[in-house]
Design a protein around this motif. Sequence first.
Motif, mmCIF file in Angstrom:
data_model
loop_
_atom_site.group_PDB
_atom_site.id
_atom_site.type_symbol
_atom_site.label_atom_id
_atom_site.label_comp_id
_atom_site.label_asym_id
_atom_site.label_seq_id
_atom_site.Cartn_x
_atom_site.Cartn_y
_atom_site.Cartn_z
ATOM 1 N N ASN A 25 0.824 -1.210 0.000
ATOM 2 C CA ASN A 25 0.000 0.000 0.000
ATOM 3 C C ASN A 25 0.859 1.262 0.000
ATOM 4 O O ASN A 25 0.525 2.249 -0.664
ATOM 5 N N LEU A 26 1.962 1.238 0.732
ATOM 6 C CA LEU A 26 2.882 2.372 0.724
ATOM 7 C C LEU A 26 3.508 2.547 -0.660
ATOM 8 O O LEU A 26 3.649 3.679 -1.155
ATOM 9 N N THR A 27 3.858 1.441 -1.289
ATOM 10 C CA THR A 27 4.407 1.480 -2.641
ATOM 11 C C THR A 27 3.418 2.118 -3.599
ATOM 12 O O THR A 27 3.772 2.991 -4.406
ATOM 13 N N SER A 28 2.166 1.702 -3.510
ATOM 14 C CA SER A 28 1.119 2.265 -4.352
ATOM 15 C C SER A 28 0.968 3.770 -4.112
ATOM 16 O O SER A 28 0.842 4.557 -5.055
ATOM 17 N N LEU A 29 0.984 4.170 -2.845
ATOM 18 C CA LEU A 29 0.893 5.595 -2.506
ATOM 19 C C LEU A 29 2.040 6.377 -3.129
ATOM 20 O O LEU A 29 1.833 7.429 -3.740
ATOM 21 N N LEU A 30 3.251 5.882 -2.989
ATOM 22 C CA LEU A 30 4.417 6.569 -3.543
ATOM 23 C C LEU A 30 4.316 6.693 -5.056
ATOM 24 O O LEU A 30 4.627 7.744 -5.628
ATOM 25 N N ASP B 240 5.298 11.069 -9.809
ATOM 26 C CA ASP B 240 5.270 10.571 -11.184
ATOM 27 C C ASP B 240 6.601 9.966 -11.628
ATOM 28 O O ASP B 240 6.627 9.027 -12.408
ATOM 29 N N GLN B 241 7.693 10.504 -11.152
ATOM 30 C CA GLN B 241 9.007 10.089 -11.634
ATOM 31 C C GLN B 241 9.640 8.953 -10.834
ATOM 32 O O GLN B 241 10.747 8.541 -11.137
ATOM 33 N N ILE B 242 8.950 8.428 -9.819
ATOM 34 C CA ILE B 242 9.566 7.399 -8.982
ATOM 35 C C ILE B 242 9.575 6.054 -9.710
ATOM 36 O O ILE B 242 8.600 5.667 -10.347
ATOM 37 N N ASP B 243 10.690 5.391 -9.635
ATOM 38 C CA ASP B 243 10.851 4.069 -10.221
ATOM 39 C C ASP B 243 10.078 3.042 -9.386
ATOM 40 O O ASP B 243 10.069 3.131 -8.157
ATOM 41 N N GLU B 244 9.465 2.076 -10.025
ATOM 42 C CA GLU B 244 8.653 1.074 -9.317
ATOM 43 C C GLU B 244 9.467 0.312 -8.272
ATOM 44 O O GLU B 244 9.009 0.097 -7.151
ATOM 45 N N SER B 245 10.688 -0.077 -8.621
ATOM 46 C CA SER B 245 11.501 -0.835 -7.659
ATOM 47 C C SER B 245 11.934 0.039 -6.476
ATOM 48 O O SER B 245 11.999 -0.441 -5.339
ATOM 49 N N LEU B 246 12.211 1.316 -6.731
ATOM 50 C CA LEU B 246 12.558 2.221 -5.635
ATOM 51 C C LEU B 246 11.365 2.431 -4.720
ATOM 52 O O LEU B 246 11.503 2.402 -3.493
ATOM 53 N N ALA B 247 10.179 2.607 -5.294
ATOM 54 C CA ALA B 247 8.967 2.764 -4.490
ATOM 55 C C ALA B 247 8.744 1.527 -3.628
ATOM 56 O O ALA B 247 8.375 1.631 -2.452
ATOM 57 N N GLU B 248 8.999 0.354 -4.187
ATOM 58 C CA GLU B 248 8.834 -0.895 -3.429
ATOM 59 C C GLU B 248 9.836 -0.985 -2.286
ATOM 60 O O GLU B 248 9.489 -1.370 -1.175
ATOM 61 N N GLU B 249 11.084 -0.615 -2.552
ATOM 62 C CA GLU B 249 12.109 -0.641 -1.506
ATOM 63 C C GLU B 249 11.765 0.324 -0.369
ATOM 64 O O GLU B 249 11.931 -0.007 0.805
ATOM 65 N N ILE B 250 11.301 1.511 -0.719
ATOM 66 C CA ILE B 250 10.914 2.500 0.292
ATOM 67 C C ILE B 250 9.720 1.989 1.092
ATOM 68 O O ILE B 250 9.690 2.099 2.318
ATOM 69 N N GLY B 251 8.736 1.408 0.406
ATOM 70 C CA GLY B 251 7.570 0.849 1.088
ATOM 71 C C GLY B 251 7.955 -0.229 2.081
ATOM 72 O O GLY B 251 7.463 -0.260 3.217
#
Length: 86
Positions: A34-39, A44-55
């Motif tokens: 859910n955090l990944t989805s929020l990010l 707009d410019q966040i990479d999917e894998s980076l968003a997942e790592e942050i989540g």
Amino acid sequence: MAVIPMWQCDRDGSMFADKKSAEEHDKMLELAANLTSLLETQFDQIDESLAEEIGLLIARNKETLAKALKGRPELILEIGKEPEAE
């Protein structure tokens, strides 16, 4: 031969010897998703894998972050210094 019950997390296939640990892990992964989805929706410019790592980072450290948000900001600096507890 002994039979050992195991619980498997649907989200990542992790195996656990007790149901409580499996459920806690599953809840942590749900929070991370859910955090990944929020990010991804907010940046707009966040990479999917980076968003997942942050989540995952936030989800794994939610207790420390909650304490930091309640008035102990120095605790954030401790994240990553000690081994992760899952």
